[in-house]
Scaffold this motif. Structure first.
Motif, PDB file in Angstrom:
ATOM      1  N   VAL A  67      29.731 -54.600 -12.109  1.00  0.00           N
ATOM      2  CA  VAL A  67      29.529 -54.236 -10.699  1.00  0.00           C
ATOM      3  C   VAL A  67      30.244 -52.937 -10.351  1.00  0.00           C
ATOM      4  O   VAL A  67      30.350 -52.563  -9.181  1.00  0.00           O
ATOM      5  CB  VAL A  67      29.993 -55.367  -9.757  1.00  0.00           C
ATOM      6  CG1 VAL A  67      29.157 -56.604  -9.964  1.00  0.00           C
ATOM      7  CG2 VAL A  67      31.473 -55.685  -9.942  1.00  0.00           C
ATOM      8  N   TYR A 250      28.884 -66.270 -14.439  1.00  0.00           N
ATOM      9  CA  TYR A 250      29.552 -65.062 -13.961  1.00  0.00           C
ATOM     10  C   TYR A 250      30.710 -64.742 -14.904  1.00  0.00           C
ATOM     11  O   TYR A 250      31.327 -65.633 -15.477  1.00  0.00           O
ATOM     12  CB  TYR A 250      30.087 -65.252 -12.539  1.00  0.00           C
ATOM     13  CG  TYR A 250      29.053 -65.752 -11.566  1.00  0.00           C
ATOM     14  CD1 TYR A 250      28.207 -64.869 -10.927  1.00  0.00           C
ATOM     15  CD2 TYR A 250      28.924 -67.116 -11.306  1.00  0.00           C
ATOM     16  CE1 TYR A 250      27.238 -65.323 -10.041  1.00  0.00           C
ATOM     17  CE2 TYR A 250      27.968 -67.580 -10.424  1.00  0.00           C
ATOM     18  CZ  TYR A 250      27.120 -66.683  -9.800  1.00  0.00           C
ATOM     19  OH  TYR A 250      26.167 -67.131  -8.927  1.00  0.00           O
ATOM     20  N   GLU A 255      32.197 -60.922  -9.552  1.00  0.00           N
ATOM     21  CA  GLU A 255      30.744 -60.984  -9.659  1.00  0.00           C
ATOM     22  C   GLU A 255      30.188 -62.037  -8.710  1.00  0.00           C
ATOM     23  O   GLU A 255      29.148 -61.833  -8.079  1.00  0.00           O
ATOM     24  CB  GLU A 255      30.325 -61.278 -11.094  1.00  0.00           C
ATOM     25  CG  GLU A 255      30.534 -60.116 -12.043  1.00  0.00           C
ATOM     26  CD  GLU A 255      29.813 -60.308 -13.376  1.00  0.00           C
ATOM     27  OE1 GLU A 255      29.788 -59.347 -14.159  1.00  0.00           O
ATOM     28  OE2 GLU A 255      29.257 -61.402 -13.630  1.00  0.00           O
ATOM     29  N   PRO A 569      24.557 -62.014  -9.323  1.00  0.00           N
ATOM     30  CA  PRO A 569      25.369 -60.922  -8.788  1.00  0.00           C
ATOM     31  C   PRO A 569      24.556 -59.640  -8.654  1.00  0.00           C
ATOM     32  O   PRO A 569      23.669 -59.366  -9.477  1.00  0.00           O
ATOM     33  CB  PRO A 569      26.489 -60.773  -9.821  1.00  0.00           C
ATOM     34  CG  PRO A 569      25.946 -61.367 -11.076  1.00  0.00           C
ATOM     35  CD  PRO A 569      25.019 -62.459 -10.657  1.00  0.00           C
ATOM     36  N   LEU A 571      24.350 -56.121  -9.359  1.00  0.00           N
ATOM     37  CA  LEU A 571      25.006 -55.248 -10.322  1.00  0.00           C
ATOM     38  C   LEU A 571      24.738 -53.784 -10.002  1.00  0.00           C
ATOM     39  O   LEU A 571      23.783 -53.441  -9.297  1.00  0.00           O
ATOM     40  CB  LEU A 571      24.517 -55.563 -11.734  1.00  0.00           C
ATOM     41  CG  LEU A 571      24.602 -57.039 -12.172  1.00  0.00           C
ATOM     42  CD1 LEU A 571      24.089 -57.193 -13.592  1.00  0.00           C
ATOM     43  CD2 LEU A 571      26.027 -57.550 -12.042  1.00  0.00           C
TER      44      LEU A 571
END
Length: 594
Positions: A67, A250, A255, A569, A571
């Motif tokens: 991320v 995760y 995340e 998540p 990203l």
């Protein structure tokens, strides 16, 4: 690049070479590759908080690798770089940003060549001809610029908040703010006078203080006696969580924080539309019980991991690290530990004191209760001021920036101007989320200025030639930088259809009231998005008419697509198509960087 006013009028001048400034420059040049652009920064290199001049041992990011970074150049730490649940070292991010501005080339010129380093901005003002005049100082030389548009991207970690330290002039040791740790070379083999620096005192209760206490206590260069002083009148010690995710799928909890599920679980989210299930979650007794259960479980895990009372070998005062606030309402600072032995090291090797520094003496400091703490190095991890010293107070007021409370006349005028909107907004917030009334009783941090009055934390009400980035307190700067940069550029280029000024003022007042009530300790500036970041970036991209960062709408209507959109998540790579999508939508002529 060290251009001057003789070089002509710039198309865009950016102040700040951190994540937001780099992203704004790269995005603008991707859309306008032949434009005249310069970025000014007081540091010697890019990166802001991640610049190499701010690094110290064991300084880590709290955002995971996937991320972090910009979507056009993936962030890949060196193979030999250490990670902890995929959280990278700060030096890896600093190197990534350093390399990024070298590899990005527009119209035959690298991004780095458009930066002026060691350039401290002294004055920014708008002239009668509509052009911005910017004055900076670089190595004792005055630099002057003219620009049609300005982006201020100095963020929230530029101006140190140094405490008042009576007796500092008599103190024979070193006093340094967290911003200058890297330059001071403390805790490194190049540390000056290392033989004199046995007693290290950390002052502050947040994440940086925690990192620095651990770094000093584990220093292998020399034995240190470490004391950690946390103000008894402040928000108390932070709540330190382990980065291991509580559910599979995760790599770390950050995340998980970058999912729409977490945004949906926020106790009140102004960027999500009302729905029956959110109404149930937020306003029913069962929903409130569920939310309390989730947050209480989080807080219980922190206390259990620390074992404040029963931990073997703990020094007296260790129990003073037990958080007194709520993670749900963020009434204590929060952070992630970056070593499995963090609690054990702090308990056994760091003397924790709750109190205020009353004064400094030549070789020690004295707390307000009379306790004496031997000190050779005092590190002030005391946070930052949300001020813009290169604007006059009058100009700051015009642009909707915080006004220091000592500017009595301007503060009174600002409060009078917004009184009706603020009062009505608070009523609307409490009507939508009645249970928020319970947190109004929490004592706020000391208020030093009026709140931000920027639309979408970016756009002034009355000036369409300037924008502000990095003003929101968020858990991931990269996500917000990408989206805010596009918003700012669409605004400056005239591509953004804005609401009326009255509608924007109404939105600003509502968001400010929500922030102040939802985050009672830290929300007065009106800029906290700790749990709501992804909802905010989604709504901004929707306003811009961009959607390539998400699954197609038809896919999200199906159960599997809806669940994937909610729980996966967000990203850095998910934002890779936004600039091309923007270019097509608004018929920009820019080309990809070489």
């Amino acid at each position: 690049m060290t251009g001057n006013v003789e070089s002509g009028v710039l198309d865009l001048l950016i102040i700040g070479a951190g994540v937001y400034g780099i992203c704004a420059a790269s995005t603008y040049l991707a859309l306008h590759p032949e434009s005249k652009l310069i970025v000014l920064d007081e540091d010697e290199d890019v990166g802001g908080v991640w610049s190499r001049s701010r690094h110290y041992p064991l300084f880590w990011s709290q955002s995971g690798v996937r991320v972090s970074g910009f979507p056009d150049v993936p962030f890949r730490p060196p193979a030999d770089a250490e990670r902890f649940y995929d959280l990278p070292e700060a030096r890896s991010l600093g190197q990534y940003l350093h390399d990024y501005v070298d590899m990005k080339v527009y119209d035959g010129q690298s991004l780095r060549e458009r930066f002026a380093f060691r350039a401290t901005v002294k004055d920014v003002r708008k002239a009668e001809d509509g052009l911005w005049r910017v004055t900076a100082e670089q190595d004792s030389t005055e630099l002057r610029y003219m620009a049609t548009k300005v982006i201020v991207a100095t963020g929230l970690t530029s101006l140190p908040n140094m405490p008042n330290l009576p007796g500092r002039e008599t103190f024979q040791g070193l006093v340094v703010h967290q911003k200058d740790i890297g330059r001071s070379r403390i805790l490194t083999p190049e540390e000056p006078d290392i033989e004199k620096h046995e007693h290290v005192t950390i002052y502050g209760g947040g994440k940086s203080a925690a990192d620095l206490a651990y770094a000093a206590a584990t220093d292998t260069l020399r034995h240190r006696k470490v004391t950690w002083v946390i103000r008894s009148s402040g928000s108390g010690p932070l709540s330190v969580s382990h980065p291991k995710p509580p559910v599979p799928g995760y790599r770390n909890v950050t995340e998980l924080a970058c999912t729409r599920a977490i945004a949906a679980l926020s106790s009140a989210n102004p960027y999500l539309p009302e729905s029956s299930w959110r109404e149930w979650l937020w306003n029913s007794a069962v929903g409130e019980w569920l939310l309390n259960k989730i947050w209480t479980s989080t807080e219980t895990k922190v206390v259990s991991a620390a074992d404040f009372v029963g931990r073997e070998g703990k020094l007296p005062g260790f129990e003073g690290l037990q958080p007194t606030g709520s993670a749900r309402w963020l009434t204590s600072p929060i952070g992630l530990l970056q070593r499995d032995d963090w609690w054990d090291v702090i308990a056994r090797k760091v003397q924790v004191c709750r109190g205020e520094i009353a004064r400094l003496e030549p070789d020690h400091l004295v707390l307000n209760d009379g306790r004496v703490v031997s000190t050779d190095v005092l590190i002030c991890a005391t946070g930052w001021k949300q001020e813009f010293p290169f604007f006059s107070a009058k100009e700051a007021a015009r642009l909707g920036l915080p006004i220091p409370l000592n500017e009595t006349k301007l503060v009174d005028d600002e409060r009078q101007l917004w009184r009706a909107e603020d009062s009505e907004a608070e009523k609307r917030v409490l009507a939508r989320w009645p249970y928020l009334a319970q947190v109004l009783k929490v004592k706020a941090n000391e208020v030093r200025a009026t709140p931000y009055r920027l639309y979408r934390y970016t756009i002034p009400l009355h000036d369409h030639s300037i924008a502000f980035l990095g003003t929101a307190a968020v858990p991931n700067a990269y996500h917000t930088a990408v989206v805010q940069s596009l918003l700012a550029i669409a605004h400056l280029d005239g591509n953004l259809k804005l609401p009326t000024e009255a509608e924007m003022a109404d939105d600003i007042a509502f968001v400010n009231a929500w922030s102040r009530i939802r985050y009672p300790l830290i929300g007065h500036p009106g800029n906290v998005l700790n749990f709501e970041m992804l909802s905010f970036t989604d709504i901004v991209l929707d306003q811009l008419g961009l959607s390539s960062h998400r699954l197609p709408a038809e896919t999200r209507k199906r159960w599997t697509g809806w669940w994937q959109d909610l729980t996966q998540p967000s990203l850095a790579a998910d934002y890779a198509g936004l600039i091309d999508e923007y270019r097509k939508k608004y018929h920009q002529s820019g080309t990809r960087a070489s």
